[in-house]
Design an enzyme around this catalytic site. Structure first.
Site, PDB file in Angstrom:
ATOM      1  N   GLY A 220       0.795  -1.219   0.000  1.00 41.94           N
ATOM      2  CA  GLY A 220       0.000   0.000   0.000  1.00 41.94           C
ATOM      3  C   GLY A 220       0.829   1.271   0.000  1.00 41.94           C
ATOM      4  O   GLY A 220       0.415   2.303   0.548  1.00 41.94           O
ATOM      5  N   SER A 221       2.000   1.229  -0.623  1.00 41.03           N
ATOM      6  CA  SER A 221       2.850   2.434  -0.641  1.00 41.03           C
ATOM      7  C   SER A 221       2.130   3.595  -1.321  1.00 41.03           C
ATOM      8  O   SER A 221       2.236   4.743  -0.881  1.00 41.03           O
ATOM      9  CB  SER A 221       4.184   2.169  -1.334  1.00 41.03           C
ATOM     10  OG  SER A 221       4.002   1.933  -2.717  1.00 41.03           O
TER      11      SER A 221
ATOM     12  N   ALA B 174      -1.148   4.250  -1.444  1.00 41.79           N
ATOM     13  CA  ALA B 174      -2.166   4.800  -0.537  1.00 41.79           C
ATOM     14  C   ALA B 174      -1.501   5.552   0.615  1.00 41.79           C
ATOM     15  O   ALA B 174      -1.957   6.630   1.015  1.00 41.79           O
ATOM     16  CB  ALA B 174      -3.045   3.672   0.002  1.00 41.79           C
TER      17      ALA B 174
ATOM     18  N   ASP C  83      -6.995  -0.312   0.573  1.00 44.76           N
ATOM     19  CA  ASP C  83      -5.722   0.277   1.003  1.00 44.76           C
ATOM     20  C   ASP C  83      -5.950   1.600   1.721  1.00 44.76           C
ATOM     21  O   ASP C  83      -5.414   1.844   2.804  1.00 44.76           O
ATOM     22  CB  ASP C  83      -4.813   0.488  -0.213  1.00 44.76           C
ATOM     23  CG  ASP C  83      -4.442  -0.844  -0.864  1.00 44.76           C
ATOM     24  OD1 ASP C  83      -5.093  -1.863  -0.541  1.00 44.76           O
ATOM     25  OD2 ASP C  83      -3.518  -0.871  -1.675  1.00 44.76           O
TER      26      ASP C  83
HETATM   27  N1  LIG Z   1       7.973   6.719  -1.557  1.00 48.80           N
HETATM   28  C1  LIG Z   1       7.316   7.056  -2.672  1.00 48.80           C
HETATM   29  N2  LIG Z   1       7.640   8.190  -3.334  1.00 48.80           N
HETATM   30  C2  LIG Z   1       6.952   8.557  -4.456  1.00 48.80           C
HETATM   31  N3  LIG Z   1       5.947   7.846  -5.014  1.00 48.80           N
HETATM   32  C3  LIG Z   1       5.618   6.698  -4.391  1.00 48.80           C
HETATM   33  C4  LIG Z   1       6.268   6.240  -3.201  1.00 48.80           C
HETATM   34  N4  LIG Z   1       5.694   5.048  -2.831  1.00 48.80           N
HETATM   35  C5  LIG Z   1       4.742   4.789  -3.753  1.00 48.80           C
HETATM   36  N5  LIG Z   1       4.695   5.766  -4.689  1.00 48.80           N
HETATM   37  C6  LIG Z   1       3.797   5.822  -5.857  1.00 48.80           C
HETATM   38  O1  LIG Z   1       2.949   4.688  -5.818  1.00 48.80           O
HETATM   39  C7  LIG Z   1       3.280   3.801  -6.913  1.00 48.80           C
HETATM   40  C8  LIG Z   1       3.225   2.359  -6.421  1.00 48.80           C
HETATM   41  O2  LIG Z   1       1.854   2.102  -6.197  1.00 48.80           O
HETATM   42  P1  LIG Z   1       1.245   0.641  -6.493  1.00 48.80           P
HETATM   43  O3  LIG Z   1      -0.186   0.733  -6.136  1.00 48.80           O
HETATM   44  O4  LIG Z   1       1.626   0.192  -7.851  1.00 48.80           O
HETATM   45  O5  LIG Z   1       2.030  -0.283  -5.464  1.00 48.80           O
HETATM   46  P2  LIG Z   1       1.750  -0.440  -3.893  1.00 48.80           P
HETATM   47  O6  LIG Z   1       0.727   0.556  -3.452  1.00 48.80           O
HETATM   48  O7  LIG Z   1       3.059  -0.399  -3.185  1.00 48.80           O
HETATM   49  O8  LIG Z   1       1.191  -1.910  -3.822  1.00 48.80           O
HETATM   50  P3  LIG Z   1      -0.344  -2.371  -3.621  1.00 48.80           P
HETATM   51  O9  LIG Z   1      -1.179  -1.294  -4.313  1.00 48.80           O
HETATM   52  O10 LIG Z   1      -0.427  -3.693  -4.328  1.00 48.80           O
HETATM   53  O11 LIG Z   1      -0.557  -2.422  -2.157  1.00 48.80           O
HETATM   54  C9  LIG Z   1       4.681   4.177  -7.314  1.00 48.80           C
HETATM   55  O12 LIG Z   1       4.913   3.816  -8.687  1.00 48.80           O
HETATM   56  C10 LIG Z   1       4.626   5.681  -7.140  1.00 48.80           C
HETATM   57  O13 LIG Z   1       3.890   6.273  -8.212  1.00 48.80           O
HETATM   58  C1  LIG Z   2      -5.214  -5.575  -6.056  1.00 50.56           C
HETATM   59  C2  LIG Z   2      -6.007  -4.778  -5.051  1.00 50.56           C
HETATM   60  O1  LIG Z   2      -7.111  -5.544  -4.601  1.00 50.56           O
HETATM   61  C3  LIG Z   2      -5.187  -4.484  -3.808  1.00 50.56           C
HETATM   62  C4  LIG Z   2      -3.967  -3.678  -4.042  1.00 50.56           C
HETATM   63  O2  LIG Z   2      -3.304  -3.455  -2.815  1.00 50.56           O
HETATM   64  C5  LIG Z   2      -6.479  -3.482  -5.740  1.00 50.56           C
HETATM   65  C6  LIG Z   2      -7.496  -2.726  -4.888  1.00 50.56           C
HETATM   66  O3  LIG Z   2      -8.117  -3.330  -3.992  1.00 50.56           O
HETATM   67  O4  LIG Z   2      -7.644  -1.504  -5.170  1.00 50.56           O
HETATM   68 MG   LIG Z   3      -1.161   0.752  -4.310  1.00 48.72          MG
END
Ligand SMILES: Nc1ncnc2c1ncn2[C@@H]1O[C@H](COP(=O)(O)OP(=O)(O)OP(=O)(O)O)[C@@H](O)[C@H]1O
Ligand SMILES: C[C@@](O)(CCO)CC(=O)[O-]
Ligand SMILES: [Mg+2]
Length: 297
Positions: free
Chosen positions: A97-98, A100, A142
Protein backbone atom coordinates in the site's frame (compact mmCIF):
# COMPACT_ATOMS: atom_id res chain seq x y z
CA UNK A 1 1.43 7.21 8.26
CA UNK A 2 1.26 3.43 8.20
CA UNK A 3 1.23 0.71 5.53
CA UNK A 4 -1.16 -2.21 5.01
CA UNK A 5 -1.17 -5.92 4.42
CA UNK A 6 -4.09 -7.64 2.73
CA UNK A 7 -4.59 -10.91 4.64
CA UNK A 8 -7.36 -12.17 2.35
CA UNK A 9 -9.25 -11.01 -0.73
CA UNK A 10 -7.01 -8.87 -2.90
CA UNK A 11 -8.36 -8.47 -6.45
CA UNK A 12 -11.70 -10.07 -5.42
CA UNK A 13 -12.39 -6.96 -3.34
CA UNK A 14 -12.27 -4.77 -6.46
CA UNK A 15 -15.46 -6.59 -7.56
CA UNK A 16 -17.29 -6.25 -4.25
CA UNK A 17 -16.20 -9.55 -2.67
CA UNK A 18 -14.77 -9.68 0.86
CA UNK A 19 -11.24 -8.74 1.88
CA UNK A 20 -9.54 -8.58 5.26
CA UNK A 21 -6.64 -6.20 5.68
CA UNK A 22 -4.56 -4.82 8.54
CA UNK A 23 -2.55 -1.67 9.14
CA UNK A 24 1.13 -2.31 9.90
CA UNK A 25 4.04 -0.41 11.36
CA UNK A 26 5.86 0.93 8.27
CA UNK A 27 5.75 4.71 7.96
CA UNK A 28 5.76 7.48 5.35
CA UNK A 29 6.37 11.21 5.81
CA UNK A 30 5.88 14.10 3.38
CA UNK A 31 7.27 17.62 3.79
CA UNK A 32 5.57 20.57 1.99
CA UNK A 33 7.39 23.85 1.29
CA UNK A 34 6.84 26.89 -0.95
CA UNK A 35 8.94 26.71 -4.14
CA UNK A 36 9.56 28.37 -7.52
CA UNK A 37 8.30 25.34 -9.49
CA UNK A 38 6.37 22.18 -8.74
CA UNK A 39 9.09 19.99 -7.24
CA UNK A 40 8.48 16.42 -6.05
CA UNK A 41 11.42 14.62 -4.44
CA UNK A 42 11.20 10.99 -3.42
CA UNK A 43 14.01 9.45 -1.39
CA UNK A 44 12.72 5.93 -2.16
CA UNK A 45 12.55 6.49 -5.89
CA UNK A 46 15.78 8.48 -5.70
CA UNK A 47 14.12 10.83 -8.15
CA UNK A 48 13.07 14.47 -8.40
CA UNK A 49 10.42 15.88 -10.71
CA UNK A 50 10.60 19.59 -11.53
CA UNK A 51 7.74 21.05 -13.59
CA UNK A 52 5.97 24.32 -14.44
CA UNK A 53 2.60 22.58 -14.27
CA UNK A 54 0.72 19.54 -13.01
CA UNK A 55 0.02 18.18 -16.50
CA UNK A 56 3.29 16.18 -16.70
CA UNK A 57 2.53 12.47 -17.00
CA UNK A 58 5.48 11.02 -15.10
CA UNK A 59 4.06 7.61 -14.02
CA UNK A 60 6.35 7.51 -10.99
CA UNK A 61 4.69 10.60 -9.58
CA UNK A 62 1.15 10.08 -10.92
CA UNK A 63 -0.35 9.46 -7.47
CA UNK A 64 1.27 12.56 -5.98
CA UNK A 65 0.35 14.78 -8.93
CA UNK A 66 -3.28 13.61 -8.75
CA UNK A 67 -3.25 14.20 -4.99
CA UNK A 68 -2.16 17.81 -5.55
CA UNK A 69 -4.76 18.33 -8.29
CA UNK A 70 -7.59 16.86 -6.21
CA UNK A 71 -6.55 18.79 -3.10
CA UNK A 72 -6.36 22.16 -4.92
CA UNK A 73 -9.65 21.49 -6.69
CA UNK A 74 -11.50 20.22 -3.61
CA UNK A 75 -10.60 23.29 -1.53
CA UNK A 76 -10.75 25.86 -4.40
CA UNK A 77 -7.10 26.71 -3.93
CA UNK A 78 -5.31 28.35 -6.87
CA UNK A 79 -2.49 25.83 -7.63
CA UNK A 80 0.80 27.32 -6.47
CA UNK A 81 4.38 26.07 -6.78
CA UNK A 82 5.27 23.72 -3.92
CA UNK A 83 8.12 21.36 -3.10
CA UNK A 84 7.05 17.96 -1.71
CA UNK A 85 9.72 15.73 -0.16
CA UNK A 86 8.69 12.11 0.42
CA UNK A 87 10.40 9.66 2.78
CA UNK A 88 8.94 6.19 3.29
CA UNK A 89 9.84 2.91 5.04
CA UNK A 90 7.47 1.12 2.68
CA UNK A 91 9.11 -0.63 -0.25
CA UNK A 92 7.53 0.87 -3.35
CA UNK A 93 5.17 -1.12 -5.58
CA UNK A 94 5.33 -4.33 -3.65
CA UNK A 95 1.86 -4.82 -2.24
CA UNK A 96 2.10 -2.96 1.08
CA UNK A 97 0.00 0.00 0.00
CA UNK A 98 2.85 2.43 -0.64
CA UNK A 99 0.65 4.39 -3.06
CA UNK A 100 -2.17 4.80 -0.54
CA UNK A 101 0.29 5.67 2.25
CA UNK A 102 1.97 8.36 0.17
CA UNK A 103 -1.38 9.81 -0.94
CA UNK A 104 -2.72 9.95 2.62
CA UNK A 105 0.44 11.46 4.06
CA UNK A 106 0.54 14.05 1.26
CA UNK A 107 -3.08 15.01 1.98
CA UNK A 108 -2.33 15.37 5.70
CA UNK A 109 0.79 17.47 5.03
CA UNK A 110 -1.05 19.71 2.56
CA UNK A 111 -3.93 20.20 5.01
CA UNK A 112 -1.42 21.23 7.71
CA UNK A 113 0.37 23.55 5.25
CA UNK A 114 -2.92 25.30 4.40
CA UNK A 115 -4.36 25.08 7.93
CA UNK A 116 -7.34 23.08 6.71
CA UNK A 117 -8.89 20.75 9.30
CA UNK A 118 -9.42 17.27 7.78
CA UNK A 119 -10.91 14.41 9.77
CA UNK A 120 -10.24 10.73 8.96
CA UNK A 121 -13.34 10.52 6.79
CA UNK A 122 -12.26 13.56 4.72
CA UNK A 123 -8.80 12.04 4.26
CA UNK A 124 -10.20 8.62 3.37
CA UNK A 125 -12.65 9.98 0.75
CA UNK A 126 -10.04 12.18 -0.96
CA UNK A 127 -7.40 9.43 -0.88
CA UNK A 128 -9.76 6.87 -2.39
CA UNK A 129 -10.64 9.33 -5.17
CA UNK A 130 -6.92 9.69 -5.98
CA UNK A 131 -6.33 5.89 -6.00
CA UNK A 132 -9.41 5.30 -8.15
CA UNK A 133 -8.54 8.00 -10.69
CA UNK A 134 -4.86 7.03 -10.85
CA UNK A 135 -5.45 3.25 -10.99
CA UNK A 136 -8.58 3.29 -13.14
CA UNK A 137 -10.14 0.70 -10.84
CA UNK A 138 -9.56 0.51 -7.07
CA UNK A 139 -11.21 -0.79 -3.94
CA UNK A 140 -11.23 1.17 -0.67
CA UNK A 141 -9.05 -1.51 0.96
CA UNK A 142 -5.72 0.28 1.00
CA UNK A 143 -6.98 3.79 1.73
CA UNK A 144 -9.46 2.69 4.42
CA UNK A 145 -6.96 0.42 6.19
CA UNK A 146 -4.21 3.01 6.25
CA UNK A 147 -6.57 5.81 7.29
CA UNK A 148 -8.43 3.97 10.07
CA UNK A 149 -5.84 1.38 11.20
CA UNK A 150 -6.46 -1.98 12.87
CA UNK A 151 -8.03 -4.97 11.06
CA UNK A 152 -10.80 -4.20 8.58
CA UNK A 153 -13.29 -6.25 6.59
CA UNK A 154 -14.03 -4.67 3.22
CA UNK A 155 -17.07 -5.78 1.19
CA UNK A 156 -19.06 -4.02 -1.53
CA UNK A 157 -16.65 -1.11 -1.08
CA UNK A 158 -17.78 -0.57 2.52
CA UNK A 159 -15.68 -1.39 5.56
CA UNK A 160 -16.03 -2.36 9.22
CA UNK A 161 -13.47 -2.84 11.97
CA UNK A 162 -12.99 -6.45 13.08
CA UNK A 163 -12.15 -5.95 16.76
CA UNK A 164 -12.38 -9.66 17.70
CA UNK A 165 -10.09 -10.68 14.86
CA UNK A 166 -7.82 -7.77 15.78
CA UNK A 167 -7.47 -9.25 19.30
CA UNK A 168 -6.46 -12.62 17.79
CA UNK A 169 -4.09 -11.04 15.25
CA UNK A 170 -2.41 -8.98 17.99
CA UNK A 171 -1.25 -12.34 19.41
CA UNK A 172 0.18 -13.39 16.01
CA UNK A 173 3.71 -12.76 14.77
CA UNK A 174 3.88 -12.01 11.07
CA UNK A 175 6.87 -11.63 8.79
CA UNK A 176 6.72 -9.76 5.51
CA UNK A 177 9.14 -11.10 2.93
CA UNK A 178 9.83 -8.65 0.13
CA UNK A 179 10.62 -11.29 -2.50
CA UNK A 180 11.06 -9.50 -5.79
CA UNK A 181 10.68 -6.13 -7.46
CA UNK A 182 7.44 -5.81 -9.39
CA UNK A 183 7.73 -4.71 -13.00
CA UNK A 184 4.03 -3.89 -13.16
CA UNK A 185 1.94 -1.40 -11.24
CA UNK A 186 -1.20 -2.29 -9.35
CA UNK A 187 -3.22 -0.66 -12.13
CA UNK A 188 -1.67 -3.02 -14.71
CA UNK A 189 -2.28 -6.12 -12.57
CA UNK A 190 -5.89 -5.16 -11.81
CA UNK A 191 -6.45 -4.69 -15.56
CA UNK A 192 -4.94 -8.10 -16.40
CA UNK A 193 -7.18 -9.86 -13.86
CA UNK A 194 -10.21 -8.04 -15.29
CA UNK A 195 -9.56 -9.84 -18.60
CA UNK A 196 -9.88 -13.34 -17.05
CA UNK A 197 -13.29 -14.78 -17.96
CA UNK A 198 -13.15 -17.29 -15.06
CA UNK A 199 -12.28 -14.71 -12.37
CA UNK A 200 -15.73 -14.73 -10.68
CA UNK A 201 -15.53 -18.41 -9.67
CA UNK A 202 -12.13 -17.71 -8.09
CA UNK A 203 -13.44 -14.59 -6.34
CA UNK A 204 -16.37 -16.54 -4.85
CA UNK A 205 -13.94 -19.10 -3.37
CA UNK A 206 -11.74 -16.30 -1.98
CA UNK A 207 -14.82 -14.64 -0.45
CA UNK A 208 -15.69 -17.93 1.34
CA UNK A 209 -12.15 -18.17 2.76
CA UNK A 210 -12.18 -14.55 3.96
CA UNK A 211 -15.60 -15.08 5.59
CA UNK A 212 -14.28 -18.17 7.40
CA UNK A 213 -11.13 -16.33 8.53
CA UNK A 214 -13.15 -13.68 10.40
CA UNK A 215 -14.26 -16.33 12.93
CA UNK A 216 -10.85 -17.97 13.37
CA UNK A 217 -8.80 -17.71 16.55
CA UNK A 218 -6.40 -20.58 15.91
CA UNK A 219 -3.04 -19.87 14.23
CA UNK A 220 -2.83 -23.24 12.44
CA UNK A 221 -6.30 -22.75 10.94
CA UNK A 222 -5.54 -19.14 9.99
CA UNK A 223 -2.30 -20.21 8.29
CA UNK A 224 -4.10 -22.89 6.28
CA UNK A 225 -6.59 -20.27 5.04
CA UNK A 226 -3.71 -18.01 3.97
CA UNK A 227 -2.28 -20.87 1.90
CA UNK A 228 -5.69 -21.65 0.37
CA UNK A 229 -6.10 -18.00 -0.65
CA UNK A 230 -2.64 -18.07 -2.22
CA UNK A 231 -3.51 -21.11 -4.33
CA UNK A 232 -6.53 -19.22 -5.69
CA UNK A 233 -4.44 -16.11 -6.42
CA UNK A 234 -2.05 -18.31 -8.42
CA UNK A 235 -5.03 -19.16 -10.66
CA UNK A 236 -5.42 -15.41 -11.29
CA UNK A 237 -1.80 -15.45 -12.57
CA UNK A 238 -0.67 -12.82 -10.07
CA UNK A 239 1.97 -14.97 -8.34
CA UNK A 240 5.48 -15.68 -9.67
CA UNK A 241 8.00 -18.53 -9.44
CA UNK A 242 10.08 -16.63 -6.86
CA UNK A 243 7.01 -15.92 -4.73
CA UNK A 244 5.88 -19.57 -4.93
CA UNK A 245 9.34 -20.76 -3.91
CA UNK A 246 9.12 -18.73 -0.68
CA UNK A 247 5.55 -19.96 -0.10
CA UNK A 248 6.72 -23.59 -0.47
CA UNK A 249 9.39 -23.05 2.20
CA UNK A 250 6.90 -21.23 4.43
CA UNK A 251 4.50 -24.21 4.14
CA UNK A 252 7.08 -26.31 6.02
CA UNK A 253 8.38 -23.72 8.50
CA UNK A 254 5.39 -21.51 9.41
CA UNK A 255 1.64 -21.72 9.99
CA UNK A 256 1.04 -20.45 6.46
CA UNK A 257 1.67 -17.64 3.96
CA UNK A 258 0.35 -15.92 0.85
CA UNK A 259 1.24 -13.18 -1.58
CA UNK A 260 -0.18 -9.83 -0.47
CA UNK A 261 -1.38 -6.89 -2.56
CA UNK A 262 -1.72 -6.71 -6.33
CA UNK A 263 0.98 -9.36 -6.92
CA UNK A 264 3.21 -9.71 -9.96
CA UNK A 265 6.04 -10.12 -7.44
CA UNK A 266 6.30 -7.97 -4.35
CA UNK A 267 5.68 -9.35 -0.89
CA UNK A 268 4.58 -12.47 0.94
CA UNK A 269 2.93 -12.35 4.38
CA UNK A 270 3.94 -15.26 6.63
CA UNK A 271 2.30 -16.29 9.94
CA UNK A 272 5.25 -17.39 12.06
CA UNK A 273 5.37 -20.46 14.29
CA UNK A 274 8.21 -21.74 16.53
CA UNK A 275 10.26 -22.71 13.43
CA UNK A 276 10.78 -19.04 12.52
CA UNK A 277 14.58 -19.23 12.84
CA UNK A 278 14.73 -22.19 10.41
CA UNK A 279 12.29 -20.35 8.12
CA UNK A 280 14.46 -17.24 7.97
CA UNK A 281 17.58 -19.34 7.37
CA UNK A 282 15.89 -21.06 4.41
CA UNK A 283 14.25 -18.01 2.78
CA UNK A 284 16.92 -15.37 3.31
CA UNK A 285 18.65 -16.14 -0.01
CA UNK A 286 15.30 -15.97 -1.83
CA UNK A 287 14.20 -12.50 -0.64
CA UNK A 288 15.26 -8.85 -0.98
CA UNK A 289 14.35 -7.92 2.59
CA UNK A 290 12.36 -9.08 5.62
CA UNK A 291 10.06 -6.96 7.83
CA UNK A 292 8.75 -8.36 11.11
CA UNK A 293 5.33 -6.76 11.47
CA UNK A 294 2.54 -6.33 13.99
CA UNK A 295 -0.94 -4.96 13.45
CA UNK A 296 -1.31 -1.37 14.60
CA UNK A 297 -4.56 0.26 15.70
N1 LIG B 1 7.97 6.72 -1.56
C1 LIG B 1 7.32 7.06 -2.67
N2 LIG B 1 7.64 8.19 -3.33
C2 LIG B 1 6.95 8.56 -4.46
N3 LIG B 1 5.95 7.85 -5.01
C3 LIG B 1 5.62 6.70 -4.39
C4 LIG B 1 6.27 6.24 -3.20
N4 LIG B 1 5.69 5.05 -2.83
C5 LIG B 1 4.74 4.79 -3.75
N5 LIG B 1 4.70 5.77 -4.69
C6 LIG B 1 3.80 5.82 -5.86
O1 LIG B 1 2.95 4.69 -5.82
C7 LIG B 1 3.28 3.80 -6.91
C8 LIG B 1 3.22 2.36 -6.42
O2 LIG B 1 1.85 2.10 -6.20
P1 LIG B 1 1.25 0.64 -6.49
O3 LIG B 1 -0.19 0.73 -6.14
O4 LIG B 1 1.63 0.19 -7.85
O5 LIG B 1 2.03 -0.28 -5.46
P2 LIG B 1 1.75 -0.44 -3.89
O6 LIG B 1 0.73 0.56 -3.45
O7 LIG B 1 3.06 -0.40 -3.19
O8 LIG B 1 1.19 -1.91 -3.82
P3 LIG B 1 -0.34 -2.37 -3.62
O9 LIG B 1 -1.18 -1.29 -4.31
O10 LIG B 1 -0.43 -3.69 -4.33
O11 LIG B 1 -0.56 -2.42 -2.16
C9 LIG B 1 4.68 4.18 -7.31
O12 LIG B 1 4.91 3.82 -8.69
C10 LIG B 1 4.63 5.68 -7.14
O13 LIG B 1 3.89 6.27 -8.21
C1 LIG C 1 -5.21 -5.58 -6.06
C2 LIG C 1 -6.01 -4.78 -5.05
O1 LIG C 1 -7.11 -5.54 -4.60
C3 LIG C 1 -5.19 -4.48 -3.81
C4 LIG C 1 -3.97 -3.68 -4.04
O2 LIG C 1 -3.30 -3.45 -2.81
C5 LIG C 1 -6.48 -3.48 -5.74
C6 LIG C 1 -7.50 -2.73 -4.89
O3 LIG C 1 -8.12 -3.33 -3.99
O4 LIG C 1 -7.64 -1.50 -5.17
MG1 LIG D 1 -1.16 0.75 -4.31
Amino acid sequence: MVAKVILFGEHAVVYGYRAISMAINLNTSVKVEKADKFIIYSENLNKTLVSDNLECNDRDFSYIINTLKIFFNNFNIEPEYLKLSIYSEIPVSCGLGSSASVIIETLKSLSNFYNIELDKNDIFKLAYEVERITQGKASITDTATITYGGVLEIKDNKFRKLNDLNDFIKECDFLIAYVEKRNKKTADLVKEVSNLDYKDEIFKEIDKIAKEAIKVNDKKEFGELLLKNHELLKKLNISTNKIDKVIDIAKKYSYGAKITGAGGGGCVIILLNDNWKELIKRIKNHVISLYPCKVIL
